[in-house]
Scaffold this motif. Structure first.
Motif, PDB file in Angstrom:
ATOM      1  N   MET A   1       0.855  -1.196   0.000  1.00  0.00           N
ATOM      2  CA  MET A   1       0.000   0.000   0.000  1.00  0.00           C
ATOM      3  C   MET A   1       0.891   1.247   0.000  1.00  0.00           C
ATOM      4  SD  MET A   1      -3.008  -0.952   2.741  1.00  0.00           S
ATOM      5  CE  MET A   1      -1.823  -1.122   4.077  1.00  0.00           C
ATOM      6  N   SER A   2       0.671   2.135  -0.947  1.00  0.00           N
ATOM      7  CA  SER A   2       1.499   3.327  -1.029  1.00  0.00           C
ATOM      8  C   SER A   2       1.154   4.348   0.053  1.00  0.00           C
ATOM      9  CB  SER A   2       1.355   3.967  -2.406  1.00  0.00           C
ATOM     10  OG  SER A   2      -0.005   4.239  -2.690  1.00  0.00           O
ATOM     11  N   TYR A   3       0.022   4.182   0.731  1.00  0.00           N
ATOM     12  CA  TYR A   3      -0.355   5.097   1.808  1.00  0.00           C
ATOM     13  C   TYR A   3       0.003   4.532   3.184  1.00  0.00           C
ATOM     14  CZ  TYR A   3      -4.417   1.970   1.537  1.00  0.00           C
ATOM     15  OH  TYR A   3      -5.232   0.868   1.465  1.00  0.00           O
ATOM     16  N   GLU A   4       0.805   3.505   3.231  1.00  0.00           N
ATOM     17  CA  GLU A   4       1.140   2.856   4.507  1.00  0.00           C
ATOM     18  C   GLU A   4       1.844   3.817   5.463  1.00  0.00           C
ATOM     19  OE1 GLU A   4       3.419  -1.150   6.168  1.00  0.00           O
ATOM     20  OE2 GLU A   4       3.210  -0.790   4.025  1.00  0.00           O
ATOM     21  N   ASN A   5       2.717   4.677   4.938  1.00  0.00           N
ATOM     22  CA  ASN A   5       3.425   5.629   5.801  1.00  0.00           C
ATOM     23  C   ASN A   5       2.454   6.584   6.481  1.00  0.00           C
ATOM     24  OD1 ASN A   5       5.916   4.532   5.197  1.00  0.00           O
ATOM     25  ND2 ASN A   5       6.392   6.039   3.596  1.00  0.00           N
ATOM     26  N   TRP A   6       1.415   7.013   5.751  1.00  0.00           N
ATOM     27  CA  TRP A   6       0.416   7.917   6.330  1.00  0.00           C
ATOM     28  C   TRP A   6      -0.367   7.206   7.438  1.00  0.00           C
ATOM     29  CZ3 TRP A   6      -0.755  12.537   7.448  1.00  0.00           C
ATOM     30  CH2 TRP A   6      -2.081  12.954   7.680  1.00  0.00           C
ATOM     31  N   LEU A   7      -0.766   5.978   7.203  1.00  0.00           N
ATOM     32  CA  LEU A   7      -1.486   5.235   8.242  1.00  0.00           C
ATOM     33  C   LEU A   7      -0.604   5.017   9.463  1.00  0.00           C
ATOM     34  CD1 LEU A   7      -3.530   2.508   6.316  1.00  0.00           C
ATOM     35  CD2 LEU A   7      -4.327   4.680   7.258  1.00  0.00           C
ATOM     36  N   ASN A   8       0.657   4.718   9.248  1.00  0.00           N
ATOM     37  CA  ASN A   8       1.568   4.525  10.377  1.00  0.00           C
ATOM     38  C   ASN A   8       1.733   5.807  11.176  1.00  0.00           C
ATOM     39  OD1 ASN A   8       2.000   1.838   9.725  1.00  0.00           O
ATOM     40  ND2 ASN A   8       3.853   2.243   8.551  1.00  0.00           N
ATOM     41  N   TYR A   9       1.771   6.936  10.463  1.00  0.00           N
ATOM     42  CA  TYR A   9       1.897   8.236  11.136  1.00  0.00           C
ATOM     43  C   TYR A   9       0.659   8.518  11.995  1.00  0.00           C
ATOM     44  CZ  TYR A   9       3.119  13.192  11.677  1.00  0.00           C
ATOM     45  OH  TYR A   9       3.446  14.428  12.181  1.00  0.00           O
ATOM     46  N   LEU A  10      -0.523   8.255  11.459  1.00  0.00           N
ATOM     47  CA  LEU A  10      -1.748   8.441  12.237  1.00  0.00           C
ATOM     48  C   LEU A  10      -1.797   7.497  13.434  1.00  0.00           C
ATOM     49  CD1 LEU A  10      -4.474   8.855   9.453  1.00  0.00           C
ATOM     50  CD2 LEU A  10      -3.198  10.634  10.662  1.00  0.00           C
ATOM     51  N   VAL A 154      -0.652  28.020  -7.126  1.00  0.00           N
ATOM     52  CA  VAL A 154      -0.261  26.625  -7.096  1.00  0.00           C
ATOM     53  C   VAL A 154      -0.978  25.977  -5.911  1.00  0.00           C
ATOM     54  CG1 VAL A 154       1.635  24.985  -6.854  1.00  0.00           C
ATOM     55  CG2 VAL A 154       1.976  27.108  -8.141  1.00  0.00           C
ATOM     56  N   ILE A 155      -1.830  24.993  -6.193  1.00  0.00           N
ATOM     57  CA  ILE A 155      -2.656  24.362  -5.157  1.00  0.00           C
ATOM     58  C   ILE A 155      -2.101  22.968  -4.861  1.00  0.00           C
ATOM     59  CG2 ILE A 155      -4.968  23.619  -4.519  1.00  0.00           C
ATOM     60  CD1 ILE A 155      -6.069  25.569  -6.588  1.00  0.00           C
ATOM     61  N   PRO A 156      -1.539  22.764  -3.685  1.00  0.00           N
ATOM     62  CA  PRO A 156      -1.063  21.417  -3.340  1.00  0.00           C
ATOM     63  C   PRO A 156      -2.239  20.473  -3.123  1.00  0.00           C
ATOM     64  CG  PRO A 156      -0.882  22.874  -1.445  1.00  0.00           C
ATOM     65  CD  PRO A 156      -1.316  23.734  -2.608  1.00  0.00           C
ATOM     66  N   VAL A 157      -1.994  19.199  -3.314  1.00  0.00           N
ATOM     67  CA  VAL A 157      -3.021  18.185  -3.096  1.00  0.00           C
ATOM     68  C   VAL A 157      -2.436  17.137  -2.135  1.00  0.00           C
ATOM     69  CG1 VAL A 157      -4.756  16.720  -4.187  1.00  0.00           C
ATOM     70  CG2 VAL A 157      -3.688  18.556  -5.504  1.00  0.00           C
ATOM     71  N   PRO A 158      -2.414  17.435  -0.838  1.00  0.00           N
ATOM     72  CA  PRO A 158      -1.752  16.537   0.114  1.00  0.00           C
ATOM     73  C   PRO A 158      -2.365  15.144   0.164  1.00  0.00           C
ATOM     74  CG  PRO A 158      -2.994  18.259   1.260  1.00  0.00           C
ATOM     75  CD  PRO A 158      -2.945  18.636  -0.181  1.00  0.00           C
ATOM     76  N   GLU A 159      -3.665  15.039  -0.144  1.00  0.00           N
ATOM     77  CA  GLU A 159      -4.294  13.718  -0.155  1.00  0.00           C
ATOM     78  C   GLU A 159      -3.612  12.786  -1.148  1.00  0.00           C
ATOM     79  OE1 GLU A 159      -7.515  16.736   0.893  1.00  0.00           O
ATOM     80  OE2 GLU A 159      -5.872  16.589  -0.545  1.00  0.00           O
ATOM     81  N   ASP A 161      -0.486  13.143  -2.254  1.00  0.00           N
ATOM     82  CA  ASP A 161       0.859  12.871  -1.751  1.00  0.00           C
ATOM     83  C   ASP A 161       0.853  11.714  -0.761  1.00  0.00           C
ATOM     84  OD1 ASP A 161       2.273  14.695  -3.224  1.00  0.00           O
ATOM     85  OD2 ASP A 161       2.196  16.267  -1.706  1.00  0.00           O
ATOM     86  N   ARG A 162      -0.176  11.681   0.078  1.00  0.00           N
ATOM     87  CA  ARG A 162      -0.225  10.661   1.129  1.00  0.00           C
ATOM     88  C   ARG A 162      -0.426   9.254   0.575  1.00  0.00           C
ATOM     89  NH1 ARG A 162      -3.991  14.944   4.136  1.00  0.00           N
ATOM     90  NH2 ARG A 162      -2.298  16.237   4.993  1.00  0.00           N
ATOM     91  N   CYS A 163      -0.977   9.164  -0.613  1.00  0.00           N
ATOM     92  CA  CYS A 163      -1.111   7.838  -1.221  1.00  0.00           C
ATOM     93  C   CYS A 163      -0.180   7.675  -2.416  1.00  0.00           C
ATOM     94  CB  CYS A 163      -2.567   7.538  -1.594  1.00  0.00           C
ATOM     95  SG  CYS A 163      -3.360   8.713  -2.689  1.00  0.00           S
ATOM     96  N   ILE A 190      -7.260   4.590  -5.184  1.00  0.00           N
ATOM     97  CA  ILE A 190      -6.356   4.397  -4.051  1.00  0.00           C
ATOM     98  C   ILE A 190      -6.612   5.432  -2.959  1.00  0.00           C
ATOM     99  CG2 ILE A 190      -4.477   5.819  -4.989  1.00  0.00           C
ATOM    100  CD1 ILE A 190      -2.552   3.696  -3.811  1.00  0.00           C
ATOM    101  N   LEU A 191      -7.045   6.643  -3.336  1.00  0.00           N
ATOM    102  CA  LEU A 191      -7.373   7.655  -2.330  1.00  0.00           C
ATOM    103  C   LEU A 191      -8.627   7.265  -1.565  1.00  0.00           C
ATOM    104  CD1 LEU A 191      -7.094  10.314  -0.875  1.00  0.00           C
ATOM    105  CD2 LEU A 191      -8.023  11.486  -2.899  1.00  0.00           C
ATOM    106  N   CYS A 192      -9.640   6.779  -2.259  1.00  0.00           N
ATOM    107  CA  CYS A 192     -10.855   6.302  -1.580  1.00  0.00           C
ATOM    108  C   CYS A 192     -10.530   5.157  -0.628  1.00  0.00           C
ATOM    109  CB  CYS A 192     -11.892   5.875  -2.608  1.00  0.00           C
ATOM    110  SG  CYS A 192     -12.491   7.209  -3.676  1.00  0.00           S
ATOM    111  N   GLU A 193      -9.636   4.284  -1.064  1.00  0.00           N
ATOM    112  CA  GLU A 193      -9.225   3.160  -0.214  1.00  0.00           C
ATOM    113  C   GLU A 193      -8.501   3.661   1.024  1.00  0.00           C
ATOM    114  OE1 GLU A 193      -5.975  -0.461  -0.494  1.00  0.00           O
ATOM    115  OE2 GLU A 193      -7.083   0.098  -2.314  1.00  0.00           O
ATOM    116  N   MET A 194      -7.624   4.648   0.869  1.00  0.00           N
ATOM    117  CA  MET A 194      -6.899   5.216   2.004  1.00  0.00           C
ATOM    118  C   MET A 194      -7.860   5.847   3.011  1.00  0.00           C
ATOM    119  SD  MET A 194      -3.953   8.200   2.066  1.00  0.00           S
ATOM    120  CE  MET A 194      -5.162   9.528   1.849  1.00  0.00           C
ATOM    121  N   GLU A 195      -8.842   6.595   2.510  1.00  0.00           N
ATOM    122  CA  GLU A 195      -9.804   7.238   3.407  1.00  0.00           C
ATOM    123  C   GLU A 195     -10.603   6.203   4.187  1.00  0.00           C
ATOM    124  OE1 GLU A 195     -10.599  11.389   0.955  1.00  0.00           O
ATOM    125  OE2 GLU A 195     -11.876   9.655   0.579  1.00  0.00           O
ATOM    126  N   ALA A 196     -10.947   5.090   3.554  1.00  0.00           N
ATOM    127  CA  ALA A 196     -11.663   4.022   4.249  1.00  0.00           C
ATOM    128  C   ALA A 196     -10.798   3.413   5.346  1.00  0.00           C
ATOM    129  CB  ALA A 196     -12.100   2.947   3.249  1.00  0.00           C
TER     130      ALA A 196
END
Length: 221
Positions: A1-10, A154-159, A161-163, A190-196
């Motif tokens: 999962m490419s969002y594993e680091n974000w989940l670990n941080y949370l 310039v609008i960042p999209v952190p969501e 980045d997290r995935c 993958i973003l919907c999956e991360m949010e779930a």
């Protein structure tokens, strides 16, 4: 999962959660000193507001930086309530943050839905053909510019980045109405999956009820 680091941080954060009206408020305190505050709708499970406070500085508390949320409002996570949970208050102090919007300058706000990330830039009177909205994978952002050179953002999209997903042009749609430029970005799977997965993580966090709201509800019956 490419969002594993974000989940670990949370997962690493100390988390306080409370119910206030139809919102679930969650405060994260991370080991690196950062804090994040979120408001979730109890009706939809969608996060309505997200703000960050960086590490403490030598001269007082740093201000909250809003990542997500449409309406300026004052939030308090002072820890004055039981077990460290906070709530909305009428007065301001060091642990509050206040957002104020300008009456005439372009104002960028952001919200998410189940399927999209949406930005609205108010006070933008130009017709739709004046705007150029493009995905910039190199900047990991969405870039907004006008052909009359009156606006550039310039609008960042952190969501994303997290995935670990760069923005793509195909996911962008643009509308303009009532002096507001509306930019909609279709969420990748993958973003919907991360949010779930984040909601599953929060499911195990003990949540308190705001007693003031509870008493108001009982008195109204």
């Amino acid at each position: 999962m490419s969002y594993e680091n974000w989940l670990n941080y949370l997962t690493s954060a100390e988390k306080n959660s409370m119910i206030s009206g139809r919102l679930r408020k969650v405060l994260y305190k991370f080991p690196d000193g950062q804090q994040m505050a979120e408001d979730y709708s109890l009706d939809t499970g969608i996060v309505l507001r997200r703000a960050w406070r960086k590490c403490k500085q030598l001269m007082g508390q740093p201000e909250w930086e809003v990542e997500l949320g449409e309406e300026p409002r004052q939030l308090n996570w002072s820890g004055n309530k039981a077990n460290g949970a906070g709530g909305d208050v009428d007065n301001t102090h060091d642990d509050d943050f206040m957002l104020r919007e300008s009456n005439s300058a372009p104002l960028l706000t952001k919200r998410v839905t189940k399927k999209n990330v949406e930005w609205r830039i108010r006070n933008m009177p130009y017709p739709l053909e004046v705007y150029n909205v493009s995905a910039s994978p190199e900047q990991r952002s969405i870039v907004v510019r006008t052909t009359n050179k009156k606006y550039y953002k310039v609008i960042p999209v952190p969501e994303l980045d997290r995935c670990g997903t760069p923005p793509t042009q195909a996911n962008i749609s643009v509308h303009h109405q009532f002096n507001t430029l509306i930019i909609t970005y279709l969420k990748p799977a993958i973003l919907c999956e991360m949010e779930a997965q984040v909601l599953l993580l929060l499911k195990d966090v003990e949540t308190e009820t705001d007693m003031d709201d509870l008493l108001k509800g009982l008195m109204a019956k």
